[in-house]
Design a protein around this motif. Structure first.
Motif, short mmCIF file in Angstrom:
data_model
loop_
_atom_site.label_atom_id
_atom_site.label_comp_id
_atom_site.label_asym_id
_atom_site.label_seq_id
_atom_site.Cartn_x
_atom_site.Cartn_y
_atom_site.Cartn_z
N ILE A 195 43.36 43.38 43.99
CA ILE A 195 44.58 43.63 44.79
C ILE A 195 45.95 43.14 44.05
N ARG A 196 46.80 44.10 44.09
CA ARG A 196 48.22 43.31 43.41
C ARG A 196 49.47 43.64 44.36
N ALA A 197 50.14 42.56 44.53
CA ALA A 197 51.19 42.70 45.39
C ALA A 197 52.50 43.31 44.73
N LEU A 198 52.91 44.63 45.18
CA LEU A 198 54.00 45.26 44.80
C LEU A 198 55.19 44.78 45.27
N GLU A 199 55.01 44.42 46.51
CA GLU A 199 56.22 43.58 47.36
C GLU A 199 55.41 42.57 48.11
N PRO A 200 55.54 41.38 47.80
CA PRO A 200 54.64 40.32 48.31
C PRO A 200 55.00 40.02 49.99
N GLY A 201 54.10 39.98 50.66
CA GLY A 201 54.22 40.05 52.01
C GLY A 201 54.51 41.34 52.90
N THR A 202 54.72 42.42 51.85
CA THR A 202 54.90 43.82 52.65
C THR A 202 54.35 44.96 52.17
N ARG A 203 54.11 45.27 50.74
CA ARG A 203 53.28 46.33 50.22
C ARG A 203 52.38 45.61 49.28
N TYR A 204 51.12 46.41 49.13
CA TYR A 204 50.09 45.90 48.37
C TYR A 204 49.44 47.13 47.69
N GLU A 205 48.80 47.13 46.49
CA GLU A 205 48.16 48.19 45.88
C GLU A 205 46.72 47.59 45.50
N ILE A 206 45.77 48.80 45.85
CA ILE A 206 44.23 48.18 45.71
C ILE A 206 43.77 49.19 44.32
N ASN A 207 43.32 48.39 43.29
CA ASN A 207 42.73 48.83 42.11
C ASN A 207 41.44 48.75 42.03
N CYS A 208 40.84 49.71 41.34
CA CYS A 208 39.22 49.97 41.36
C CYS A 208 39.00 49.68 39.91
N VAL A 209 37.77 48.94 39.48
CA VAL A 209 37.66 48.57 38.10
C VAL A 209 36.25 48.87 37.94
#
Length: 209
Positions: A195-209
């Protein structure tokens, strides 16, 4: 017997005496204020985890047995100030704020600074067994009031993988650990997520590897 009438000189004399008494009382009052006989307890209300000041929070001053005496609402910088009655030896400060457990602290009835740090109420909710990850992620994101999106690296299989039943618990102001816990419950162990925080505390992106 008719009442004694005062002459103009007598009226002037007593008027001077009364004025002197009023002036002396005023000076005594001002002197007592300057000497600090009027006591105040004051401080700042903050979130214990983030250190953020909390405005518009009601702080109540109570007697030792919990009777409300007076209250103040924190200003834009989270500050409050309450006058402490002179006839008390101990007081209580009570705060009730949304998202936080009730705060109650006993203090000596003396002037001083007392900062209040409120511990965020942990959020707890259950994820049912066999629900698809994309649906479970939507439920969690709504409860945490954040946005969670899947990256292009996540195909349909990765998004619709089933999760094990679990109970999620954590600080709602720190959503990332809760989202990571959910991702760790995917039943198919060959799928890996981060998981990566695009906007910490507001918006997150889930990546699959």
């Amino acid at each position: 017997m008719s009442p004694t009438k005062l002459s103009a000189a007598q009226w002037a004399f007593w008027g001077t005496i009364i004025a002197a008494v009023i002036t002396a009382a005023a000076l005594i009052y001002v002197h007592s204020k300057a000497d600090g006989t009027t006591k105040y307890v004051s401080g700042t209300v903050t979130d214990a985890q983030s250190g953020r000041t909390l405005p518009s929070v009601v702080v109540k001053l109570q007697t030792d047995d919990g009777k409300d005496l007076r209250q103040d609402t924190t200003d834009g910088e989270g500050k409050y100030s309450l006058e402490v009655p002179n006839n008390l030896t101990s007081i209580r400060l009570a705060v009730t704020a949304a998202g936080y457990p009730p705060y109650d602290q006993k203090l000596p009835a003396s002037a001083g600074k007392n900062d209040i740090r409120l511990e965020r109420q942990p959020i707890t909710f259950a994820i049912p067994d066999g629900i698809q990850l994309d649906r479970a992620m939507q439920i969690v994101a709504e409860k945490l009031n954040v946005t969670a999106v899947f990256a292009k690296s996540c195909n349909k299989r990765a998004q619709s993988a089933f999760v094990n039943s679990t109970e999620l618990r954590g600080n709602p102001t720190m959503p990332e650990p809760i989202l990571k816990t959910l991702l760790s419950t995917v039943k198919n162990n060959s799928l890996h997520y981060n998981i990566r925080a695009l906007e910490p505390g507001t918006r997150y992106e889930i990546n699959c590897v």
